[in-house]
Design an enzyme around this catalytic site. Structure first.
Site, PDB file in Angstrom:
ATOM      1  N   ASP A  12      21.770 -30.080  32.336  1.00  0.00           N
ATOM      2  CA  ASP A  12      22.823 -29.589  31.434  1.00  0.00           C
ATOM      3  C   ASP A  12      22.499 -29.828  29.969  1.00  0.00           C
ATOM      4  O   ASP A  12      23.409 -29.884  29.131  1.00  0.00           O
ATOM      5  CB  ASP A  12      24.183 -30.227  31.785  1.00  0.00           C
ATOM      6  CG  ASP A  12      25.350 -29.381  31.281  1.00  0.00           C
ATOM      7  OD1 ASP A  12      25.181 -28.149  31.213  1.00  0.00           O
ATOM      8  OD2 ASP A  12      26.394 -29.943  30.935  1.00  0.00           O
ATOM      9  N   LYS A  15      18.271 -26.131  28.987  1.00  0.00           N
ATOM     10  CA  LYS A  15      16.913 -25.583  29.107  1.00  0.00           C
ATOM     11  C   LYS A  15      16.938 -24.094  29.441  1.00  0.00           C
ATOM     12  O   LYS A  15      16.276 -23.277  28.793  1.00  0.00           O
ATOM     13  CB  LYS A  15      16.128 -26.360  30.182  1.00  0.00           C
ATOM     14  CG  LYS A  15      15.881 -27.822  29.861  1.00  0.00           C
ATOM     15  CD  LYS A  15      15.008 -28.501  30.900  1.00  0.00           C
ATOM     16  CE  LYS A  15      15.676 -28.606  32.258  1.00  0.00           C
ATOM     17  NZ  LYS A  15      16.914 -29.435  32.217  1.00  0.00           N
ATOM     18  N   THR A  16      17.704 -23.756  30.487  1.00  0.00           N
ATOM     19  CA  THR A  16      17.749 -22.356  30.933  1.00  0.00           C
ATOM     20  C   THR A  16      18.384 -21.449  29.884  1.00  0.00           C
ATOM     21  O   THR A  16      17.912 -20.331  29.640  1.00  0.00           O
ATOM     22  CB  THR A  16      18.499 -22.257  32.269  1.00  0.00           C
ATOM     23  OG1 THR A  16      17.870 -23.125  33.231  1.00  0.00           O
ATOM     24  CG2 THR A  16      18.478 -20.840  32.808  1.00  0.00           C
ATOM     25  N   HIS A  63      18.263 -31.795  37.275  1.00  0.00           N
ATOM     26  CA  HIS A  63      19.004 -32.736  38.116  1.00  0.00           C
ATOM     27  C   HIS A  63      18.034 -33.643  38.860  1.00  0.00           C
ATOM     28  O   HIS A  63      16.991 -33.216  39.338  1.00  0.00           O
ATOM     29  CB  HIS A  63      19.876 -31.962  39.111  1.00  0.00           C
ATOM     30  CG  HIS A  63      20.941 -32.808  39.752  1.00  0.00           C
ATOM     31  ND1 HIS A  63      20.664 -33.751  40.702  1.00  0.00           N
ATOM     32  CD2 HIS A  63      22.288 -32.843  39.552  1.00  0.00           C
ATOM     33  CE1 HIS A  63      21.791 -34.335  41.092  1.00  0.00           C
ATOM     34  NE2 HIS A  63      22.793 -33.787  40.403  1.00  0.00           N
TER      35      HIS A  63
END
Length: 634
Positions: A12, A15-16, A63
């Site tokens: 969170d 990055k994406t 994660h």
């Protein structure tokens, strides 16, 4: 040369979202990823830096449950984009991802400070300082830290500029032309069949080439190629590649396998690894401990065996044997990651120094050589690997994975070592080599073996090549034994006479009773001429047993005094030579010879004639056609 950039950072931290803002591509392709808003699997995108240069991008999950997927992606990247959210700063997976990148040998990158639109300027400065302090001493110590916002677009152009600059100056180290593509996805496309994807880490693959899936051993052909989503004729190292495979089902492949050209990778259940335990590891790595082992796109349970200690303390580096439940393919210099079995966290990493390891005892003499492999190269590395391989030697194909040398450089280096008499090709068909120190050791062992043999068998002149191979050479490559013998004979250390090998100083020594037996036997057979006594008759007439005369018969045959015609008859060589002369003389004026012709020629009865004729056939002096004989042409 193509370059791959990978992301790293805590979950969170954006990055994406950042990759989507840079490229327009959403790397979260799975419905579950989009629903939960977290990255689970590796994502892929590209960025056109110039009309000629397309940068490949691998987006990794943040994660902690998906660190294994992060490791799979990071194994193929050239430089890292470390992503840190401005509203949270350094977090656990920030630390773990950076450690993983360091252990994988990544030495370049930059930092994106994301979500800057969510914090005040003063807070942003504090986080910037925190990141700078944290990175001190790491490979990102001098990397640019760029504040960005995927939401507002702030800082994106500056970040692109830094990425372009780094890409243009960064030269990935891919010396080997050995093609390898670790598989990270396997799926089926309607109308196309099975497709695998991965990052080509070395070499090149061309459309239509035959391919092997290692370690399963399945073979296929390249039906189609895509590089960064575009159809291509060839895929090079550093390019994100999709390969459409002919004739294979999805169920026959799995993530973690490697695509390679046939017979270029050699799976082994044991690797020798130069292992480093992280300074941040809470505990040392213990001998025989079970771990999660990551290499390329594969994760597997493995056991660690330390050869010179009981445990590897945090911050220490040592040679470690990694043993797998099944053989796996590796190449010298490959990086790997170790995560503890429980709790699941990154604790160590290493570099393969011998991908064809063999189980050795602790404190083995091989430790001295193994401990040097991580710091040598070129000729020294080749010789060290040949030394470890021992009497089995290594083929050129095996030496490629043992050194990661480009094929032309490897061939040239082997030629240089051959010229220096430091490495020898003893099997030209398989192109198999042995090192001079191994060969010298075998030469000493062979001379000692011959010496022992002469002491055990003083009545024998020596032993045949076949006897040497089955005795001294048991377990060795037969061609290596022949190569060794030729060198020893050429150097005068061993004498070869009529396929009998002996030491130069060896002479048959007979005790007085044996000397008398020799005289008795030689006289009896020479005087008997064409009609010698049967073996049984000779023993009975002289009160001897088969055991008494076995060695003397063998000695007299080795010396060329007697010839064994059958189990029943021995002939003096002089007598047999005379029979052969008469037979050849007969055929000077005759085309064929019948049994009666032979008896008339030699005055032999049927008792002697039949075994002698069969002997002449066996020795290819005559050949039988029906009940007649013809002479064989010399």
């Amino acid at each position: 040369m193509p370059v791959i950039m990978g992301t790293a950072g805590h979950i969170d931290h954006g990055k994406t979202s950042l990759i989507k803002a840079l490229t327009g591509i959403n790397c979260d392709r799975l419905a579950e990823e989009q629903k939960r808003g977290i990255t689970i699997e590796l994502g892929f995108a590209y960025l056109d830096l110039t009309p000629q240069i397309r940068l490949g991008i691998i987006d990794v999950p943040g994660h902690e449950r998906f660190v294994k997927n992060m490791v799979s992606g990071a194994a193929g990247i050239d430089f890292v984009l470390l992503v840190v959210a401005a509203d949270e700063g350094i977090m656990p997976q920030t630390r773990e991802h950076l450690e993983i990148c360091s252990l994988l040998g990544i030495r370049a990158g930059l930092v994106a400070l994301t979500k800057t639109d969510m914090v005040e300027e003063e807070w942003l400065e504090l986080v910037h300082e925190e990141v700078q302090t944290y990175l001190a001493g790491s490979f990102l110590e001098d990397a640019p830290i760029v504040p960005v916002s995927a939401h507002t677009g702030a800082g994106l152009e500056e970040l692109k500029g830094h990425i372009a600059e780094l890409s243009s100056t960064f030269a990935p180290d891919r010396r080997s032309d050995l093609f390898r593509l670790p598989v990270d996805r396997v799926f089926s496309m309607k109308g196309h069949g099975t497709v695998v994807t991965g990052t080509s880490i070395s070499g090149a693959l061309r459309l239509g080439e035959e391919i092997e899936i290692v370690p399963s051993g399945h073979r296929s052909k390249v039906r189609g190629l895509q590089v960064h989503g575009t159809a291509a004729e060839v895929a090079h190292a550093g390019e994100r590649t999709a390969v459409n495979l002919y004739g294979l089902e999805v169920a026959e492949l799995e993530r973690g396998e490697v695509l390679a050209h046939p017979q270029t990778l050699f799976p082994s259940p044991v690797w020798d690894v130069e292992m480093t335990c992280l300074s941040s590891s809470p505990n040392p790595l213990k001998h025989r401990t079970e771990v999660h082992f990551h290499h390329g796109s594969r994760e597997i349970l493995a056991k660690l065996f330390f050869l010179d200690r009981d445990k590897l303390e945090p911050g220490e580096t040592a040679v470690c044997q990694v043993r797998f439940p099944r053989p796996l393919p590796g190449v010298f210099g490959d990086r790997c990651i170790v995560r503890s079995f429980s709790p699941l966290q990154t604790v160590a990493g290493g570099r393969i120094i011998n991908p064809l390891g063999r189980k050795v005892r602790r404190h083995s003499k091989d430790m001295e050589t193994l401990s040097t492999l991580g710091s040598i190269s070129g000729e020294e590395l080749l010789l060290a690997q040949l030394r470890l391989a021992g009497r089995g030697g290594l083929t050129v194909a095996e030496l490629r994975i043992m050194t990661d040398m480009e094929s032309k450089l490897l061939d040239k280096t082997l030629q240089i070592l051959g010229g220096k008499q430091l490495a020898f090709q003893f099997d030209r068909e398989d192109k198999r080599f042995v090192g001079t120190d191994v060969l010298d050791g075998l030469a000493g062992d062979c001379l000692a073996y011959l010496g022992d043999y002469h002491r055990r068998e003083p009545m024998r002149q020596g032993l045949s090549r076949a006897e040497l191979i089955s005795g001294f050479g048991r377990g060795m490559h037969p061609k290596l034994v022949h190569f060794l013998v030729e060198r020893l004979v050429k150097s005068g250390q061993v004498v070869l006479e009529a396929d009998i090998l002996r030491l130069p100083g060896h002479v048959v020594s007979l005790a007085s009773d044996q000397s008398g037996l020799r005289t008795l036997m030689e006289t009896a057979y020479v005087q008997a001429g064409f009609m010698p006594p049967t073996t049984k008759a000779f023993l009975e007439e002289n009160g001897l047993t088969a055991k008494d005369v076995a060695q003397m018969y063998r000695l007299l045959m080795e010396e060329g005094v007697l010839i064994k015609v059958s189990e029943e008859f021995y002939y003096a060589k002089t007598a047999m030579d005379e029979i052969v002369v008469r037979v050849r003389g007969f055929f000077e004026s005759n085309q064929e010879m019948g049994p009666q012709d032979f008896r008339d020629l030699t005055d032999l009865t049927r008792k002697f004639a039949i075994p002698v004729l069969e002997y002449l056939d066996k020795e290819k002096i005559t050949m039988r056609i029906g009940d007649k004989r013809q002479i064989r042409k010399r």
